[in-house]
Design a protein around this motif. Structure first.
Motif, PDB file in Angstrom:
ATOM      1  N   VAL A 104       6.126  -1.313 -11.084  1.00 25.81           N
ATOM      2  CA  VAL A 104       6.347  -0.853  -9.718  1.00 25.81           C
ATOM      3  C   VAL A 104       5.074  -0.151  -9.203  1.00 25.81           C
ATOM      4  N   SER A 105       4.161   0.514  -9.976  1.00 23.63           N
ATOM      5  CA  SER A 105       2.986   1.355  -9.725  1.00 23.63           C
ATOM      6  C   SER A 105       2.024   0.234  -9.064  1.00 23.63           C
ATOM      7  N   ILE A 106       1.816  -0.848  -9.882  1.00 25.69           N
ATOM      8  CA  ILE A 106       1.183  -1.903  -9.216  1.00 25.69           C
ATOM      9  C   ILE A 106       1.318  -2.414  -7.925  1.00 25.69           C
ATOM     10  N   LEU A 107       2.687  -2.862  -7.852  1.00 24.70           N
ATOM     11  CA  LEU A 107       3.319  -3.350  -6.664  1.00 24.70           C
ATOM     12  C   LEU A 107       3.157  -2.436  -5.490  1.00 24.70           C
ATOM     13  N   HIS A 108       3.263  -1.235  -5.697  1.00 22.28           N
ATOM     14  CA  HIS A 108       3.035  -0.165  -4.837  1.00 22.28           C
ATOM     15  C   HIS A 108       1.640  -0.284  -4.053  1.00 22.28           C
ATOM     16  N   ARG A 109       0.712  -0.328  -4.848  1.00 21.58           N
ATOM     17  CA  ARG A 109      -0.657  -0.328  -4.395  1.00 21.58           C
ATOM     18  C   ARG A 109      -0.892  -1.862  -3.705  1.00 21.58           C
ATOM     19  N   ILE A 110      -0.489  -2.822  -4.283  1.00 24.45           N
ATOM     20  CA  ILE A 110      -0.610  -4.000  -3.773  1.00 24.45           C
ATOM     21  C   ILE A 110      -0.003  -4.376  -2.456  1.00 24.45           C
ATOM     22  N   THR A 111       1.318  -3.764  -2.248  1.00 22.16           N
ATOM     23  CA  THR A 111       2.132  -3.785  -0.954  1.00 22.16           C
ATOM     24  C   THR A 111       1.262  -2.852  -0.013  1.00 22.16           C
ATOM     25  N   GLY A 112       0.758  -1.641  -0.414  1.00 16.84           N
ATOM     26  CA  GLY A 112      -0.050  -0.901   0.558  1.00 16.84           C
ATOM     27  C   GLY A 112      -1.307  -1.662   1.009  1.00 16.84           C
ATOM     28  N   ILE A 113      -1.988  -2.519   0.100  1.00 15.46           N
ATOM     29  CA  ILE A 113      -3.139  -3.336   0.583  1.00 15.46           C
ATOM     30  C   ILE A 113      -2.615  -4.412   1.644  1.00 15.46           C
ATOM     31  N   PHE A 114      -1.573  -4.982   1.337  1.00 16.52           N
ATOM     32  CA  PHE A 114      -0.960  -6.054   2.165  1.00 16.52           C
ATOM     33  C   PHE A 114      -0.499  -5.428   3.639  1.00 16.52           C
ATOM     34  N   LEU A 115       0.155  -4.253   3.549  1.00 16.39           N
ATOM     35  CA  LEU A 115       0.419  -3.695   4.958  1.00 16.39           C
ATOM     36  C   LEU A 115      -0.921  -3.312   5.779  1.00 16.39           C
ATOM     37  N   ILE A 116      -2.040  -2.947   5.075  1.00 17.23           N
ATOM     38  CA  ILE A 116      -3.075  -2.500   5.958  1.00 17.23           C
ATOM     39  C   ILE A 116      -3.484  -3.725   6.479  1.00 17.23           C
ATOM     40  N   LEU A 117      -3.582  -5.026   5.465  1.00 14.79           N
ATOM     41  CA  LEU A 117      -4.326  -6.080   6.211  1.00 14.79           C
ATOM     42  C   LEU A 117      -3.569  -6.868   7.198  1.00 14.79           C
ATOM     43  N   SER A 118      -2.215  -6.234   7.224  1.00 17.25           N
ATOM     44  CA  SER A 118      -1.435  -7.074   8.189  1.00 17.25           C
ATOM     45  C   SER A 118      -1.282  -6.456   9.542  1.00 17.25           C
ATOM     46  N   ILE A 119      -1.928  -5.060   9.721  1.00 16.42           N
ATOM     47  CA  ILE A 119      -2.111  -4.536  10.927  1.00 16.42           C
ATOM     48  C   ILE A 119      -2.676  -5.341  11.880  1.00 16.42           C
ATOM     49  N   PRO A 120      -3.729  -5.876  11.941  1.00 16.27           N
ATOM     50  CA  PRO A 120      -4.659  -6.900  12.989  1.00 16.27           C
ATOM     51  C   PRO A 120      -3.575  -7.788  13.403  1.00 16.27           C
ATOM     52  N   VAL A 121      -3.154  -8.624  12.512  1.00 14.59           N
ATOM     53  CA  VAL A 121      -2.180  -9.840  12.750  1.00 14.59           C
ATOM     54  C   VAL A 121      -0.819  -9.063  13.690  1.00 14.59           C
ATOM     55  N   LEU A 122      -0.275  -8.130  13.475  1.00 12.75           N
ATOM     56  CA  LEU A 122       0.672  -7.477  13.898  1.00 12.75           C
ATOM     57  C   LEU A 122       0.490  -7.009  15.443  1.00 12.75           C
TER      58      LEU A 122
END
Length: 126
Positions: free
Chosen positions: A23-41
């Motif tokens: 869960v800790s690793i997934l929290h970090r990975i999802t945070g990165i993906f959320l940041i990277l998705s901002i330009p697309v959104l």
């Protein structure tokens, strides 16, 4: 005295992490993906507000099966990151810091994200 023999090769596929580590690793990975998705959104938002044709284009992108799958995955990223973040805030106040509590809150955060994603997704579809 000689030191014990250290492993020369670790097979990472055989290492089983505890659920709270996952869960800790997934929290970090999802945070990165959320940041990277901002330009697309932001691009989708800009395109949808530019003109009626742009709105239709964005609706077609999101309505495509791949677009829907990406939307579902993005929703899970957001909700998992939210519930795992709440878990870490609770840990700052001393809730769930022991071994059993940490495992319980990790499981709860993971299940809450999955169930909330399904509930929101079904609410959008129905």
């Amino acid at each position: 005295m000689s030191s014990p023999a250290r492993p020369v090769f670790l097979d990472l596929r055989k290492i089983r992490l505890p659920l709270n580590a996952v869960v800790s690793i997934l929290h970090r990975i999802t945070g990165i993906f959320l940041i990277l998705s901002i330009p697309v959104l932001l691009w989708l938002l800009d395109r949808s507000l530019a003109s009626p044709e742009g709105f239709a284009q964005v609706a077609a992108i999101i309505g495509h099966p791949v677009g829907l799958a990406l939307l579902l995955i993005g929703l899970w990223w957001l909700l998992h990151h939210l519930f795992a973040g709440i878990r870490y805030l609770l840990m700052e106040f001393g809730i769930g810091e022991d071994r059993a509590g940490s495992l319980r809150t990790a499981r709860d955060a993971l299940y809450a994200a999955i169930f909330a994603t399904l509930a929101v997704w079904l609410g959008l579809i129905l």
